[in-house]
Enzyme design. Structure first.
Site, PDB file in Angstrom:
ATOM      1  N   HIS B 110     -31.497 108.214   4.477  1.00 39.62           N
ATOM      2  CA  HIS B 110     -30.198 107.530   4.535  1.00 39.62           C
ATOM      3  C   HIS B 110     -29.234 107.939   3.430  1.00 39.62           C
ATOM      4  O   HIS B 110     -28.081 107.511   3.446  1.00 39.62           O
ATOM      5  CB  HIS B 110     -30.395 106.012   4.465  1.00 39.62           C
ATOM      6  CG  HIS B 110     -31.167 105.437   5.619  1.00 39.62           C
ATOM      7  ND1 HIS B 110     -30.643 105.344   6.888  1.00 39.62           N
ATOM      8  CD2 HIS B 110     -32.422 104.931   5.697  1.00 39.62           C
ATOM      9  CE1 HIS B 110     -31.539 104.796   7.700  1.00 39.62           C
ATOM     10  NE2 HIS B 110     -32.642 104.547   6.998  1.00 39.62           N
ATOM     11  N   CYS B 143     -38.237 101.095   9.807  1.00 44.05           N
ATOM     12  CA  CYS B 143     -38.196 102.327   9.019  1.00 44.05           C
ATOM     13  C   CYS B 143     -39.509 102.531   8.269  1.00 44.05           C
ATOM     14  O   CYS B 143     -40.051 103.628   8.232  1.00 44.05           O
ATOM     15  CB  CYS B 143     -37.053 102.281   8.005  1.00 44.05           C
ATOM     16  SG  CYS B 143     -35.510 102.974   8.634  1.00 44.05           S
ATOM     17  N   CYS B 251     -35.026  73.618   6.735  1.00 43.20           N
ATOM     18  CA  CYS B 251     -34.218  72.617   7.434  1.00 43.20           C
ATOM     19  C   CYS B 251     -35.014  71.961   8.569  1.00 43.20           C
ATOM     20  O   CYS B 251     -34.979  70.743   8.718  1.00 43.20           O
ATOM     21  CB  CYS B 251     -32.942  73.244   7.991  1.00 43.20           C
ATOM     22  SG  CYS B 251     -31.570  73.286   6.811  1.00 43.20           S
TER      23      CYS B 251
END
Lengths: 159, 290
Positions: B110, B143, B251
């Site tokens: 990358h 990846c 939550c």
């Protein structure tokens, strides 16, 4: 011998208590979401009710409600209606119904049922995040006696 | 939706009445502070709601930063004060570190993270060529496994948070812009349904707190709109970095509910829907909250 007798008396006492207590699924609901009959058959303690209402692990009412009659309790919530004067606005039966399962009175209410064991969507065991092994493992948030204690405190809020 | 709006209005009116009665301080988002990072990067903390919100949050959406106290807000204004930058630095180091059977680093494919990862955070989660909805963590692990021959990281592992913080930072200041139509539409619809489902023994939906009651307090917790444009973020309560799904778990658990797993299909759908509620807010990664 004396000990045997004492155990006998204790057992009778416990059995009587269990008989008088109304289980969440056996509650006699009125059309308007109120509950006329006491859950325990004995009057609750307002003092104990105040403790339940302000204790995080119990009712924790102050998390959402402002309660002007408890000026020493810090950080009261602003989600839900002020409770001062509740006894002037609602009957004892109505308040009991709202405590047990507010959605029977206000279908869209945010308020959790304090003496309700279902039906729920994906209930967990308390705050563990884990599913119950069996539906019977879901305990109500408060006991019948604690609901009656909170109710006793609310009935003192006449103005 | 109308019901939700009228509920919100009723709550606001009740709160206003309460303030008149008791003199309590108004609990709305703060209005006298601006988020300028390092004295130069201005991050808007409110925006026009996207059309797909259909008025659910009224006429403004707000960053959670606007609901935190002065000290917490200040920590995010300077990268030296923001504890997340320890983890960002670790993530940047990992970016350049070769791993796995292929002996490759992220940088080998990358290049510079500043270029290749710019804008990615703002567009996630998104649907892949194979028709799956992926979060940033899925891309990182794909990846690692298929290109590097390395082991996948746990969704909430320290290494994963380091990497998602480093990658997310490259989008800081760019508006959240997730696709909600086309192949994303069915996932978005499921996420929306979940957002309004009342889970657990306490029967609470995301909307009960973050739509109907943002600005109000549950005890000392100042309820925000539940925007996720700052994740992963440093949560003072946890004294560490927290991922989006980690907060979702917390939550649902707090509804006395059975949680979904971090990385689950359900939470990726919820992530897409919640991200879309913040469309237009700039990415703040890595934010600081409490």
């Amino acid at each position: 011998m004396f000990r045997m007798a004492a155990i006998g008396i204790l057992a009778i006492g416990t059995a009587t208590g269990a008989l008088a207590e109304v289980a969440p699924d056996d509650i006699l609901w009125q059309e308007d979401g109120s509950i006329a009959q006491s859950l325990t058959g004995t009057p609750g303690s307002a003092e104990e009710g105040e403790r339940v209402m302000t204790t995080n692990a119990l009712g924790n009412c102050v998390a959402c409600h402002t309660i002007a009659t408890m000026p020493d309790v810090p950080f009261q919530g602003t989600i839900a209606p002020e409770l001062a004067g509740a006894a002037g606005r609602w009957t004892e039966a109505q308040l009991r119904g709202i405590l047990v399962d507010a959605k029977r009175t206000f279908p869209d209410s945010f308020m959790p049922g304090m003496y309700k064991v279902g039906p729920f969507i994906r209930p967990g065991v308390a705050y563990t995040g884990a599913a119950p092994a069996s539906p019977d493992d879901i305990e109500p948030v408060l006991t019948a006696a604690q609901v009656e204690d909170v109710l006793a405190y609310l009935m003192t809020l006449t103005e | 939706m109308l019901l939700h709006r009228s509920l919100k209005t009723t709550t606001a009116a009740a709160a206003a009445a309460l303030i008149l009665a008791t003199g309590t301080v108004l609990a709305d988002p703060v209005t006298d502070d601006e988020l300028v990072v390092n004295g130069e990067l201005e991050l808007a903390t409110e925006a026009e709601p996207a059309a797909h919100l259909d008025g659910a949050l009224g006429d403004r959406i707000y960053s959670g930063w606007r609901f935190r106290d002065t000290e917490t807000r200040a920590m995010q204004k300077d990268d030296f004060d923001n504890p997340m930058f320890l983890f960002v630095d670790a993530g940047l180091e990992a970016w350049d570190t070769a791993e796995g059977t292929e002996g490759k680093s992220c940088a080998d494919c990358h290049g510079a993270i500043e270029d290749s990862m710019k804008g990615l955070r703002a567009s996630l989660p998104k649907v892949t060529d194979k028709g799956e909805l992926w979060s940033l963590e899925n891309f990182v692990n794909d990846c690692r496994e298929t290109r590097m021959g390395a082991e996948a990281w746990g969704w909430n592992s320290q290494q994963m948070k380091n990497m998602t913080a480093a990658i997310g930072l490259q989008s800081r200041g760019m508006p959240v812009d997730v696709a909600v139509d086309g192949p994303a539409a069915p996932f978005w619809e499921k996420g929306k349904e979940m957002y309004y489902t009342r889970f657990g023994q306490l029967e609470m939906s995301c909307a009960n707190c973050h739509e109907d009651n943002y600005g109000n307090y549950i005890r000392s917790d100042h309820l925000s709109q539940g925007q996720i444009n700052g994740f992963p973020l440093y949560r003072l309560k946890d004294q560490g970095p927290v991922s989006i799904h980690q907060r979702f778990v917390g939550c649902v658990r707090d509804t006395r509910g059975e949680t979904f797993q971090a990385g689950s299909q359900e939470f990726r759908e919820l992530e897409l829907y919640v991200a879309s509620r913040g469309a237009g807010l700039p990415v703040e990664t890595p934010a600081v909250r409490h």
